[in-house]
Design a protein around this motif. Structure first.
Motif, PDB file in Angstrom:
ATOM      1  N   TRP A  18       0.819  -1.212   0.000  1.00  0.00           N
ATOM      2  CA  TRP A  18       0.000   0.000   0.000  1.00  0.00           C
ATOM      3  C   TRP A  18       0.851   1.259   0.000  1.00  0.00           C
ATOM      4  O   TRP A  18       0.507   2.259  -0.650  1.00  0.00           O
ATOM      5  CB  TRP A  18      -0.990  -0.005   1.163  1.00  0.00           C
ATOM      6  N   LEU A  19       1.967   1.242   0.708  1.00  0.00           N
ATOM      7  CA  LEU A  19       2.848   2.412   0.688  1.00  0.00           C
ATOM      8  C   LEU A  19       3.407   2.625  -0.720  1.00  0.00           C
ATOM      9  O   LEU A  19       3.552   3.759  -1.169  1.00  0.00           O
ATOM     10  CB  LEU A  19       3.968   2.272   1.721  1.00  0.00           C
ATOM     11  N   ARG A  20       3.698   1.550  -1.423  1.00  0.00           N
ATOM     12  CA  ARG A  20       4.166   1.664  -2.813  1.00  0.00           C
ATOM     13  C   ARG A  20       3.076   2.265  -3.698  1.00  0.00           C
ATOM     14  O   ARG A  20       3.354   3.129  -4.536  1.00  0.00           O
ATOM     15  CB  ARG A  20       4.554   0.290  -3.356  1.00  0.00           C
ATOM     16  N   ILE A  21       1.844   1.802  -3.513  1.00  0.00           N
ATOM     17  CA  ILE A  21       0.726   2.339  -4.280  1.00  0.00           C
ATOM     18  C   ILE A  21       0.598   3.840  -4.034  1.00  0.00           C
ATOM     19  O   ILE A  21       0.263   4.602  -4.933  1.00  0.00           O
ATOM     20  CB  ILE A  21      -0.584   1.595  -3.926  1.00  0.00           C
ATOM     21  N   LEU A  22       0.896   4.272  -2.823  1.00  0.00           N
ATOM     22  CA  LEU A  22       0.820   5.689  -2.471  1.00  0.00           C
ATOM     23  C   LEU A  22       2.059   6.476  -2.893  1.00  0.00           C
ATOM     24  O   LEU A  22       2.160   7.659  -2.628  1.00  0.00           O
ATOM     25  CB  LEU A  22       0.589   5.842  -0.965  1.00  0.00           C
ATOM     26  N   LEU A  88      -1.551   9.669  -5.825  1.00  0.00           N
ATOM     27  CA  LEU A  88      -2.067   8.507  -6.551  1.00  0.00           C
ATOM     28  C   LEU A  88      -1.728   8.569  -8.030  1.00  0.00           C
ATOM     29  O   LEU A  88      -2.587   8.544  -8.880  1.00  0.00           O
ATOM     30  CB  LEU A  88      -3.579   8.417  -6.364  1.00  0.00           C
ATOM     31  N   SER A  89      -0.464   8.626  -8.332  1.00  0.00           N
ATOM     32  CA  SER A  89      -0.074   8.624  -9.731  1.00  0.00           C
ATOM     33  C   SER A  89       0.543   7.290 -10.144  1.00  0.00           C
ATOM     34  O   SER A  89       0.956   7.139 -11.278  1.00  0.00           O
ATOM     35  CB  SER A  89       0.915   9.756 -10.000  1.00  0.00           C
ATOM     36  N   LEU A  90       0.571   6.335  -9.237  1.00  0.00           N
ATOM     37  CA  LEU A  90       1.169   5.015  -9.460  1.00  0.00           C
ATOM     38  C   LEU A  90       2.560   5.161 -10.068  1.00  0.00           C
ATOM     39  O   LEU A  90       2.751   4.991 -11.265  1.00  0.00           O
ATOM     40  CB  LEU A  90       0.278   4.119 -10.314  1.00  0.00           C
ATOM     41  N   THR A  91       3.500   5.501  -9.230  1.00  0.00           N
ATOM     42  CA  THR A  91       4.867   5.725  -9.678  1.00  0.00           C
ATOM     43  C   THR A  91       5.776   4.529  -9.419  1.00  0.00           C
ATOM     44  O   THR A  91       6.822   4.420 -10.050  1.00  0.00           O
ATOM     45  CB  THR A  91       5.470   6.949  -8.970  1.00  0.00           C
ATOM     46  N   ARG A  92       5.373   3.629  -8.505  1.00  0.00           N
ATOM     47  CA  ARG A  92       6.207   2.484  -8.149  1.00  0.00           C
ATOM     48  C   ARG A  92       5.421   1.199  -8.380  1.00  0.00           C
ATOM     49  O   ARG A  92       4.209   1.155  -8.193  1.00  0.00           O
ATOM     50  CB  ARG A  92       6.636   2.560  -6.696  1.00  0.00           C
ATOM     51  N   CYS A  93       6.113   0.148  -8.752  1.00  0.00           N
ATOM     52  CA  CYS A  93       5.470  -1.149  -8.921  1.00  0.00           C
ATOM     53  C   CYS A  93       5.032  -1.662  -7.543  1.00  0.00           C
ATOM     54  O   CYS A  93       5.873  -1.771  -6.639  1.00  0.00           O
ATOM     55  CB  CYS A  93       6.428  -2.147  -9.562  1.00  0.00           C
ATOM     56  N   PRO A  94       3.750  -1.981  -7.377  1.00  0.00           N
ATOM     57  CA  PRO A  94       3.291  -2.494  -6.089  1.00  0.00           C
ATOM     58  C   PRO A  94       3.901  -3.853  -5.746  1.00  0.00           C
ATOM     59  O   PRO A  94       3.937  -4.244  -4.596  1.00  0.00           O
ATOM     60  CB  PRO A  94       1.775  -2.634  -6.262  1.00  0.00           C
ATOM     61  N   CYS A  96       7.247  -5.057  -6.886  1.00  0.00           N
ATOM     62  CA  CYS A  96       8.704  -5.126  -6.666  1.00  0.00           C
ATOM     63  C   CYS A  96       9.358  -3.782  -6.341  1.00  0.00           C
ATOM     64  O   CYS A  96      10.580  -3.722  -6.225  1.00  0.00           O
ATOM     65  CB  CYS A  96       9.392  -5.818  -7.834  1.00  0.00           C
ATOM     66  N   ASN A  97       8.578  -2.721  -6.217  1.00  0.00           N
ATOM     67  CA  ASN A  97       9.065  -1.419  -5.737  1.00  0.00           C
ATOM     68  C   ASN A  97       9.907  -0.638  -6.736  1.00  0.00           C
ATOM     69  O   ASN A  97      10.460   0.392  -6.424  1.00  0.00           O
ATOM     70  CB  ASN A  97       9.836  -1.586  -4.413  1.00  0.00           C
ATOM     71  N   ILE A  98      10.020  -1.092  -7.960  1.00  0.00           N
ATOM     72  CA  ILE A  98      10.807  -0.399  -8.978  1.00  0.00           C
ATOM     73  C   ILE A  98       9.971   0.744  -9.554  1.00  0.00           C
ATOM     74  O   ILE A  98       8.771   0.590  -9.748  1.00  0.00           O
ATOM     75  CB  ILE A  98      11.203  -1.389 -10.106  1.00  0.00           C
ATOM     76  N   PRO A  99      10.578   1.901  -9.843  1.00  0.00           N
ATOM     77  CA  PRO A  99       9.814   2.967 -10.490  1.00  0.00           C
ATOM     78  C   PRO A  99       9.239   2.499 -11.830  1.00  0.00           C
ATOM     79  O   PRO A  99       9.936   1.869 -12.624  1.00  0.00           O
ATOM     80  CB  PRO A  99      10.845   4.082 -10.692  1.00  0.00           C
ATOM     81  N   LEU A 100       7.965   2.798 -12.039  1.00  0.00           N
ATOM     82  CA  LEU A 100       7.297   2.413 -13.279  1.00  0.00           C
ATOM     83  C   LEU A 100       7.716   3.331 -14.410  1.00  0.00           C
ATOM     84  O   LEU A 100       8.099   4.477 -14.170  1.00  0.00           O
ATOM     85  CB  LEU A 100       5.780   2.468 -13.098  1.00  0.00           C
ATOM     86  N   GLU A 101       7.633   2.816 -15.626  1.00  0.00           N
ATOM     87  CA  GLU A 101       7.996   3.595 -16.803  1.00  0.00           C
ATOM     88  C   GLU A 101       6.803   3.706 -17.731  1.00  0.00           C
ATOM     89  O   GLU A 101       5.959   2.805 -17.792  1.00  0.00           O
ATOM     90  CB  GLU A 101       9.156   2.920 -17.543  1.00  0.00           C
ATOM     91  N   THR A 132       1.988  -4.723 -16.104  1.00  0.00           N
ATOM     92  CA  THR A 132       1.430  -3.575 -16.808  1.00  0.00           C
ATOM     93  C   THR A 132       0.294  -2.994 -15.978  1.00  0.00           C
ATOM     94  O   THR A 132      -0.524  -3.740 -15.437  1.00  0.00           O
ATOM     95  CB  THR A 132       0.898  -3.998 -18.189  1.00  0.00           C
ATOM     96  N   PHE A 133       0.243  -1.668 -15.896  1.00  0.00           N
ATOM     97  CA  PHE A 133      -0.758  -0.989 -15.082  1.00  0.00           C
ATOM     98  C   PHE A 133      -1.469   0.071 -15.900  1.00  0.00           C
ATOM     99  O   PHE A 133      -0.833   0.770 -16.692  1.00  0.00           O
ATOM    100  CB  PHE A 133      -0.088  -0.333 -13.861  1.00  0.00           C
ATOM    101  N   TRP A 134      -2.784   0.184 -15.702  1.00  0.00           N
ATOM    102  CA  TRP A 134      -3.583   1.219 -16.355  1.00  0.00           C
ATOM    103  C   TRP A 134      -4.727   1.568 -15.406  1.00  0.00           C
ATOM    104  O   TRP A 134      -5.083   0.782 -14.532  1.00  0.00           O
ATOM    105  CB  TRP A 134      -4.089   0.741 -17.715  1.00  0.00           C
ATOM    106  N   PRO A 135      -5.323   2.740 -15.560  1.00  0.00           N
ATOM    107  CA  PRO A 135      -6.359   3.191 -14.624  1.00  0.00           C
ATOM    108  C   PRO A 135      -7.735   2.591 -14.925  1.00  0.00           C
ATOM    109  O   PRO A 135      -8.692   3.304 -15.217  1.00  0.00           O
ATOM    110  CB  PRO A 135      -6.343   4.709 -14.802  1.00  0.00           C
TER     111      PRO A 135
END
Length: 156
Positions: A18-22, A88-94, A96-101, A132-135
């Motif tokens: 959850w902290l990663r999601i935030l 809530l911009s989803l910047t990190r992978c929930p 593995c914690n890596i910054p998303l691209e 892969t993540f999308w809203p």
């Protein structure tokens, strides 16, 4: 410590996610001995989050003892204690914690159905695990859950 980088011990996996999601850099460690966990927190300049009283005492100024039982209350506890402002911009992978691209137009997006590729422009990919993540609906449910916690988050 005034940084927003955390390391969560094996008792706080849901909180770490959850902290990663935030948007907070939160490493989750399951199989390290206390001494190794403390060394990693010190070396990486992370705040150790734990529910283990003995580990917290060993950590001294490196650690924080999480007292809440439910993940919802744990989120509130951490955000209020450290005076954090989630976004809530989803910047990190929930996972593995890596910054998303954001993939380039030419890049193939793994695991994305055709309707997603046609419907969403703000798709993000984890370079490590290829998630892969999308809203979509799942993301809207996450936002509803977080709004019910009244965290005062910023959407970026």
């Amino acid at each position: 410590m005034s940084n927003n980088k955390f390391i969560a011990d094996c008792m706080l996996g849901k909180l770490a996610r959850w902290l990663r999601i935030l948007g907070f850099d939160t490493q989750y460690v399951r199989y390290l001995a206390d001494a190794q966990l403390l060394a990693q927190a010190r070396y990486q300049n992370r705040i150790l989050l734990t529910k283990d009283t003995l580990l917290y005492k060993k950590a001294k100024n490196l650690g924080y003892l999480v007292r809440s039982v439910t993940v919802e209350k744990q989120i509130n506890e951490i955000l209020h204690h450290f005076q954090l402002h989630p976004h809530l911009s989803l910047t990190r992978c929930p996972h593995c914690n890596i910054p998303l691209e954001i993939p380039s137009q030419k890049a193939q997006i793994p695991w994305a159905p055709l309707y997603v590729l046609r419907s969403f422009s703000d798709i993000k990919v984890c370079p490590r695990c290829n998630q892969t993540f999308w809203p979509g609906t799942h993301w809207k449910n996450i936002i509803k859950k977080l709004e019910s916690l009244d965290l005062g988050f910023d959407e970026k």
